[in-house]
Design a protein around this motif. Structure first.
Motif, PDB file in Angstrom:
ATOM      1  N   ALA A  68       6.563  19.188  12.521  1.00 40.10           N
ATOM      2  CA  ALA A  68       5.185  18.768  12.776  1.00 40.10           C
ATOM      3  C   ALA A  68       4.282  19.102  11.593  1.00 40.10           C
ATOM      4  O   ALA A  68       3.412  18.304  11.202  1.00 40.10           O
ATOM      5  N   TYR A  69       4.477  20.261  11.008  1.00 42.28           N
ATOM      6  CA  TYR A  69       3.712  20.699   9.836  1.00 42.28           C
ATOM      7  C   TYR A  69       3.911  19.711   8.687  1.00 42.28           C
ATOM      8  O   TYR A  69       2.951  19.299   8.028  1.00 42.28           O
ATOM      9  N   ASP A  70       5.157  19.312   8.453  1.00 52.37           N
ATOM     10  CA  ASP A  70       5.431  18.331   7.401  1.00 52.37           C
ATOM     11  C   ASP A  70       4.783  16.990   7.700  1.00 52.37           C
ATOM     12  O   ASP A  70       4.475  16.223   6.784  1.00 52.37           O
ATOM     13  N   GLY A  71       4.567  16.701   8.987  1.00 57.99           N
ATOM     14  CA  GLY A  71       3.959  15.439   9.379  1.00 57.99           C
ATOM     15  C   GLY A  71       2.451  15.448   9.404  1.00 57.99           C
ATOM     16  O   GLY A  71       1.833  14.431   9.723  1.00 57.99           O
ATOM     17  N   GLY A  72       1.827  16.578   9.111  1.00 57.54           N
ATOM     18  CA  GLY A  72       0.369  16.635   9.035  1.00 57.54           C
ATOM     19  C   GLY A  72      -0.330  17.301  10.192  1.00 57.54           C
ATOM     20  O   GLY A  72      -1.564  17.360  10.228  1.00 57.54           O
ATOM     21  N   THR A  73       0.429  17.835  11.163  1.00 52.69           N
ATOM     22  CA  THR A  73      -0.196  18.570  12.269  1.00 52.69           C
ATOM     23  C   THR A  73      -0.823  19.853  11.750  1.00 52.69           C
ATOM     24  O   THR A  73      -0.217  20.566  10.937  1.00 52.69           O
ATOM     25  N   SER A 102       0.828  -1.207   0.000  1.00 55.06           N
ATOM     26  CA  SER A 102       0.000   0.000   0.000  1.00 55.06           C
ATOM     27  C   SER A 102       0.855   1.246   0.000  1.00 55.06           C
ATOM     28  O   SER A 102       1.965   1.263   0.546  1.00 55.06           O
ATOM     29  N   ALA A 103       0.322   2.297  -0.637  1.00 50.74           N
ATOM     30  CA  ALA A 103       1.038   3.570  -0.704  1.00 50.74           C
ATOM     31  C   ALA A 103       0.994   4.270   0.641  1.00 50.74           C
ATOM     32  O   ALA A 103       0.050   4.098   1.422  1.00 50.74           O
ATOM     33  N   ALA A 104       2.039   5.044   0.929  1.00 52.61           N
ATOM     34  CA  ALA A 104       2.063   5.816   2.169  1.00 52.61           C
ATOM     35  C   ALA A 104       0.965   6.866   2.138  1.00 52.61           C
ATOM     36  O   ALA A 104       0.641   7.408   1.074  1.00 52.61           O
ATOM     37  N   PRO A 105       0.336   7.163   3.275  1.00 50.46           N
ATOM     38  CA  PRO A 105      -0.727   8.165   3.291  1.00 50.46           C
ATOM     39  C   PRO A 105      -0.189   9.542   2.923  1.00 50.46           C
ATOM     40  O   PRO A 105       0.934   9.902   3.263  1.00 50.46           O
ATOM     41  N   VAL A 106      -1.019  10.292   2.197  1.00 50.24           N
ATOM     42  CA  VAL A 106      -0.648  11.655   1.818  1.00 50.24           C
ATOM     43  C   VAL A 106      -0.898  12.580   2.998  1.00 50.24           C
ATOM     44  O   VAL A 106      -1.995  12.611   3.554  1.00 50.24           O
ATOM     45  N   ARG A 107       0.123  13.313   3.390  1.00 55.31           N
ATOM     46  CA  ARG A 107      -0.015  14.233   4.519  1.00 55.31           C
ATOM     47  C   ARG A 107      -0.104  15.653   3.988  1.00 55.31           C
ATOM     48  O   ARG A 107       0.780  16.123   3.271  1.00 55.31           O
ATOM     49  N   ARG A 108      -1.170  16.313   4.344  1.00 55.32           N
ATOM     50  CA  ARG A 108      -1.407  17.663   3.843  1.00 55.32           C
ATOM     51  C   ARG A 108      -0.764  18.694   4.753  1.00 55.32           C
ATOM     52  O   ARG A 108      -0.767  18.558   5.972  1.00 55.32           O
ATOM     53  N   HIS A 109      -0.219  19.723   4.138  1.00 53.02           N
ATOM     54  CA  HIS A 109       0.271  20.875   4.885  1.00 53.02           C
ATOM     55  C   HIS A 109      -0.914  21.788   5.158  1.00 53.02           C
ATOM     56  O   HIS A 109      -1.511  22.335   4.232  1.00 53.02           O
ATOM     57  N   ARG A 110      -1.252  21.977   6.430  1.00 50.30           N
ATOM     58  CA  ARG A 110      -2.448  22.748   6.760  1.00 50.30           C
ATOM     59  C   ARG A 110      -2.163  23.757   7.864  1.00 50.30           C
ATOM     60  O   ARG A 110      -1.503  23.451   8.860  1.00 50.30           O
ATOM     61  N   LEU A 111      -2.677  24.945   7.637  1.00 47.60           N
ATOM     62  CA  LEU A 111      -2.583  26.051   8.591  1.00 47.60           C
ATOM     63  C   LEU A 111      -3.945  26.715   8.698  1.00 47.60           C
ATOM     64  O   LEU A 111      -4.676  26.803   7.711  1.00 47.60           O
ATOM     65  N   ALA A 112      -4.270  27.234   9.868  1.00 51.98           N
ATOM     66  CA  ALA A 112      -5.493  28.015  10.040  1.00 51.98           C
ATOM     67  C   ALA A 112      -5.159  29.313  10.761  1.00 51.98           C
ATOM     68  O   ALA A 112      -4.497  29.298  11.803  1.00 51.98           O
ATOM     69  N   ARG A 165      10.518  17.177  21.420  1.00 53.22           N
ATOM     70  CA  ARG A 165      10.246  16.763  20.039  1.00 53.22           C
ATOM     71  C   ARG A 165       9.140  15.713  19.997  1.00 53.22           C
ATOM     72  O   ARG A 165       8.195  15.818  19.199  1.00 53.22           O
ATOM     73  N   THR A 166       9.242  14.716  20.839  1.00 52.97           N
ATOM     74  CA  THR A 166       8.218  13.669  20.867  1.00 52.97           C
ATOM     75  C   THR A 166       6.842  14.245  21.173  1.00 52.97           C
ATOM     76  O   THR A 166       5.839  13.881  20.535  1.00 52.97           O
ATOM     77  N   PHE A 167       6.788  15.152  22.130  1.00 49.75           N
ATOM     78  CA  PHE A 167       5.520  15.753  22.533  1.00 49.75           C
ATOM     79  C   PHE A 167       4.900  16.551  21.386  1.00 49.75           C
ATOM     80  O   PHE A 167       3.716  16.363  21.057  1.00 49.75           O
ATOM     81  N   LEU A 168       5.670  17.426  20.758  1.00 44.65           N
ATOM     82  CA  LEU A 168       5.108  18.279  19.709  1.00 44.65           C
ATOM     83  C   LEU A 168       4.697  17.484  18.474  1.00 44.65           C
ATOM     84  O   LEU A 168       3.650  17.741  17.879  1.00 44.65           O
ATOM     85  N   LEU A 169       5.501  16.497  18.098  1.00 47.18           N
ATOM     86  CA  LEU A 169       5.172  15.727  16.896  1.00 47.18           C
ATOM     87  C   LEU A 169       3.971  14.822  17.108  1.00 47.18           C
ATOM     88  O   LEU A 169       3.374  14.353  16.138  1.00 47.18           O
ATOM     89  N   ALA A 170       3.588  14.594  18.357  1.00 44.21           N
ATOM     90  CA  ALA A 170       2.411  13.772  18.645  1.00 44.21           C
ATOM     91  C   ALA A 170       1.110  14.558  18.591  1.00 44.21           C
ATOM     92  O   ALA A 170       0.029  13.965  18.639  1.00 44.21           O
ATOM     93  N   GLN A 171       1.185  15.882  18.488  1.00 50.79           N
ATOM     94  CA  GLN A 171      -0.021  16.712  18.520  1.00 50.79           C
ATOM     95  C   GLN A 171      -0.736  16.704  17.169  1.00 50.79           C
ATOM     96  O   GLN A 171      -0.107  16.701  16.112  1.00 50.79           O
ATOM     97  N   ASP A 172      -2.057  16.718  17.223  1.00 48.29           N
ATOM     98  CA  ASP A 172      -2.862  16.840  16.013  1.00 48.29           C
ATOM     99  C   ASP A 172      -3.089  18.296  15.646  1.00 48.29           C
ATOM    100  O   ASP A 172      -3.216  18.643  14.469  1.00 48.29           O
ATOM    101  N   VAL A 173      -3.155  19.148  16.666  1.00 50.32           N
ATOM    102  CA  VAL A 173      -3.361  20.586  16.481  1.00 50.32           C
ATOM    103  C   VAL A 173      -2.404  21.330  17.414  1.00 50.32           C
ATOM    104  O   VAL A 173      -2.317  20.995  18.592  1.00 50.32           O
TER     105      VAL A 173
END
Length: 240
Positions: A120-125, A2-12, A85-93
């Motif tokens: 985190a942004y590159d990872g989809g947060t 299976s292909a890796a999931p596409v992670r979107r760069h998103r900002l609000a 690093r672990t803490f921030l990269l685990a956040q969804d928002v």
């Protein structure tokens, strides 16, 4: 395979939220764009100097919601480099509060948080914020960090262009920002009236919303004659 999931760069960018609005509409809209049904939401109150009252308002607003809220203080930092690093990269928002844009950027860089947020942004947060917390993501911004309103050609650069918050809410904001864009002190950008929000995907405006009738998010660009032009984005009205 299976292909890796596409992670979107998103900002609000938010022209309101828990600290200013009684109805919670913008924060509910924001959580609706999180990548999980019960997202981890981290508040960064750096721009206010980790003001305790601001932190408590965030927790009061988000604890009742279907999310997992947390706060990352930096003025009395508790986490080591690996834990941070672990803490921030685990956040969804990641939700950044208002205050001084210039001070926020300086403190983040001192602690390496700027680099972690880009990761985190590159990872989809989903990265977001109000006032200074909106300014910080762009290449430059309109700010009162130095007292009088001025331009700050500095930011994380995750959003191309510049940002101006409080476009209708503070005297002088609109003409000062337009002048900065017109003469090239700031690149073309986005201006938010109070009560609005705009979601960017891949650096492009994907959705604008408002909780206030008539309030808008504007695209502000040089008009080629030494002035600036503003164009409102179509916005969906938020309601219960």
């Amino acid at each position: 395979m299976s292909a890796a999931p596409v992670r979107r760069h998103r900002l609000a960018l938010l022209g309101g939220g828990f600290s200013t609005d009684p109805d919670g509409l913008l924060d509910d809209w924001l959580l609706g764009h999180a990548r999980t049904a019960r997202p981890k939401v981290c508040f960064l109150p750096t721009a206010s100097g980790d003001d305790p009252g601001y932190v408590e308002r965030f927790l009061e607003a988000f604890r009742p919601r279907d999310c997992v809220p947390s706060v990352l203080p930096l003025f009395r930092r508790e986490l080591g480099a690996a834990e941070l690093r672990t803490f921030l990269l685990a956040q969804d928002v990641v939700y950044v509060g208002g205050g001084s844009t210039a001070n926020l950027l300086a403190v983040w860089r001192a602690h390496g948080v700027d680099r972690l947020l880009c990761e985190a942004y590159d990872g989809g947060t989903l990265l977001c914020g109000i006032s200074a917390g909106a300014n910080c993501w762009a290449e430059g911004s309109h700010t009162d960090s130095f007292g009088p309103l001025t331009h700050l050609p500095d930011g994380l650069g995750l959003l191309p262009g510049s940002v101006c918050p409080h476009y209708d809410g503070e005297p002088g904001r609109r003409p000062s920002y337009r002048a900065a864009v017109a003469d090239g002190a700031l690149p073309a950008g986005w201006a938010l009236e109070d009560g609005t929000g705009v979601l960017f995907e891949g650096g492009r405006a994907a959705e604008a919303v408002t909780r206030v009738p008539g309030a808008a998010v504007y695209r502000v660009t040089p008009d080629g004659t030494g002035a600036a032009a503003e164009r409102p984005l179509p916005a969906r009205r938020l309601a219960r």
